[in-house]
Motif scaffolding. Structure first.
Motif: not given
Length: 553
Positions: A101-102, A142
């Protein structure tokens, strides 16, 4: 006659096979010679291909042996992995889980950033408005993800990031480079999404089944806290009564962003389900928000009204009337347009209701009827949802709300980070913070007492009434959405330094209440539920059954 046969391989591009001369021979001999030569040629090609294959096989085996330690296929995760094994497995290929995902998020970010530079030029480069907004969005997202392992609301991390990006030397250039009009517009769009979801979430049929207790819980604590905040701020901060009541409505709204996830978790675990406590709290929170937003909008219209006294007095009811008429008309129009038999109906409904909501909020500000915008948006969503349910739409089929939820995921970081970026710690006054804390504390005390009292007379016991009072603590979404509205309106209309100062104080206290009540309320709900609420019988039986199976195993 001499014939050449060629074949291409990886190691030998051209393999020549010479056929013998056939001149002067009979046909049978010619066929025999050709057949023999053809067999030799095929054998030569096969041998060449075999040699090349062996070499390629060695290369492939070497590559495979090098990549095997990074492959998920050749390194499956054990049934009881350690933390180090989990961490190592997270980086195996192909990318998956959080790492995948990152990387996907990073790829999208780089592509979007490159596209913005190509389209907009300098404003998307470091030091420009678009670049600062992109940085704020990424860092806020984040920070929100970092709050999840700590069991804290993601909005708390987003809010703190906004404050830091405008207050910490060195990085505060990010906050300073954000254009004020862009910031206001993005926060207003987020407010429209909140209003539309709140309006669509009100189901009259469900509210009838939940009895009069929902109305008492939604109205009474909100009104009492509003009055208490107005009195306290008038005494401590010299707020005019209208500004005190406006601040009261800002502070009195609870946040579904904290309450709803917590209540859903408790429902899954069976806490309070037998008496419908999670449903009661969720339903009342929606009405509470509608009341607070509507009251704030009406008071803001009266506060900024100009002209003779009778104009000021009539402006509030006039804005209410305009908002209701607009909402009812557009809501009923959504019943027939688009036709429910057409294709892509949910997408078309989403486009219509979102556009009408944006027109309501931004258009009302343009024509100096700011109090009508939020109310018109709420009424329109409520009326539209009412008609769609009569046409057979269920809560599971409410694709418009699902689309709005996705849109909320996009604008949530902007809302909380930008509202935090309006705060400059160096310019905060000690009196505002100190008296603001006193105001928030006194308001919460009266709110909890009122919440405890209004749920008496039903089936709830003492512990359950205490839990409802604690569940009525968290505040965040509405405060972030409307906390800066008065300040923005004062700046746009050049209302003067006094109005801007009062608007800044309202904003500061709104941020203060988010920082205090969002984590405190979430913790109070989750920690007190096992002690104050009883589990449903079915949940207890399932829990005991799973324990018995574990013991037998």
């Amino acid at each position: 006659m001499n014939i050449q046969l060629q074949s291409s391989t990886m190691d030998n591009p051209s393999t020549d096979v010479s056929w013998p001369e056939l001149d002067g021979r009979s046909d049978e001999n010619s066929v025999e010679v050709i057949s023999t030569s053809l067999s030799k040629g095929v054998s030569t090609i096969a041998e060449t291909a075999s040699t090349s294959g062996r070499k390629n096989g060695k290369c492939s085996a070497w590559c495979s042996s090098c990549l095997q330690p990074l492959s998920r296929k050749h390194n499956p995760l054990s049934s009881d992995p350690t933390f180090l094994q989990l961490a190592r497995y997270a980086f195996h290929c192909p990318p998956h889980g959080l790492v995948g995902k990152g990387l996907t998020f990073l790829l999208i970010l780089l592509l979007v950033f490159g596209s913005l530079i190509s389209i907009l030029g300098a404003t998307a480069l470091p030091g420009g408005n678009i670049f600062s907004l992109c940085v704020l969005f990424v860092v806020a997202e984040l920070a929100g993800l970092a709050m999840t392992p700590l069991k804290l609301p993601p909005l708390l991390g987003m809010l703190i990031v906004g404050i830091l990006l405008n207050s910490v030397p060195g990085v505060n250039e990010i906050g300073k480079n954000i254009d004020g009009e862009w910031s206001s517009a993005l926060r207003n769009i987020a407010l429209v999404v909140i209003l539309l979801r709140a309006g669509l979430g009100l189901d009259p049929a469900a509210l009838k089944e939940l009895s009069f207790m929902v109305i008492r819980l939604a109205f009474s604590p909100c009104i009492i806290e509003t009055i208490v905040v107005a009195v306290v701020t008038n005494l401590l901060l010299d707020f005019p009564w209208l500004w005190g009541l406006m601040l009261g409505f800002v502070l009195s709204a609870v946040t579904p962003a904290v309450i709803v996830p917590c209540m859903l978790v408790l429902s899954e675990k069976g806490y309070g389900v037998d008496k419908g406590i999670p449903t009661l709290v969720i339903a009342a929170s929606s009405i509470d928000d509608v009341l607070a937003i509507s009251g704030f909008g009406i008071l803001m219209g009266i506060t900024f009204a100009e002209g003779e006294l009778w104009v000021v007095i009539l402006k509030g009811p006039f804005e209410v009337l305009v908002g209701i008429i607009y909402g009812v008309f557009l809501g009923m129009l959504c019943w027939i347009l688009p036709n429910h038999d057409e294709q892509q109906v949910p997408l078309l409904r989403f486009a219509v209701i979102l556009s009408a909501g944006l027109l309501s909020l931004f258009g009302s500000q343009m024509i100096k009827l700011g109090g009508a915008g939020a109310l018109g948006c709420l009424v329109m969503a409520f009326v539209a949802g009412l008609g769609w349910r009569r046409q057979g739409m269920t809560s599971e089929e409410n694709h418009v709300d699902h689309m709005l939820e996705l849109m909320w995921q996009l604008f949530q970081p902007f809302l909380f980070a930008l509202i935090g970026a309006e705060i400059q710690v160096s310019k905060l006054k000690g009196t505002t913070v100190g008296y603001g804390l006193i105001t928030v504390t006194i308001g919460l005390i009266f709110r909890m007492i009122t919440s405890f009292l209004v749920v008496m007379g039903g089936q709830l016991c003492m512990k359950e009434r205490i839990f409802v009072a604690l569940a009525w603590l968290p505040k965040a979404t509405v405060q972030a959405a409307i906390g800066s509205q008065a300040l923005d309106y004062a700046r746009k209309t050049n209302a003067g330094p006094e109005a801007e100062t009062l608007g800044e104080q309202v904003l500061n206290i709104a941020v203060l209440v988010i920082l205090i009540t969002a984590p405190l309320g979430a913790a109070a709900i989750m920690l007190s539920a096992p002690r104050l609420l009883s589990k449903s019988d079915q949940t207890q039986r399932e829990s005991l059954g799973s324990q018995d199976k574990t013991i037998e195993a």
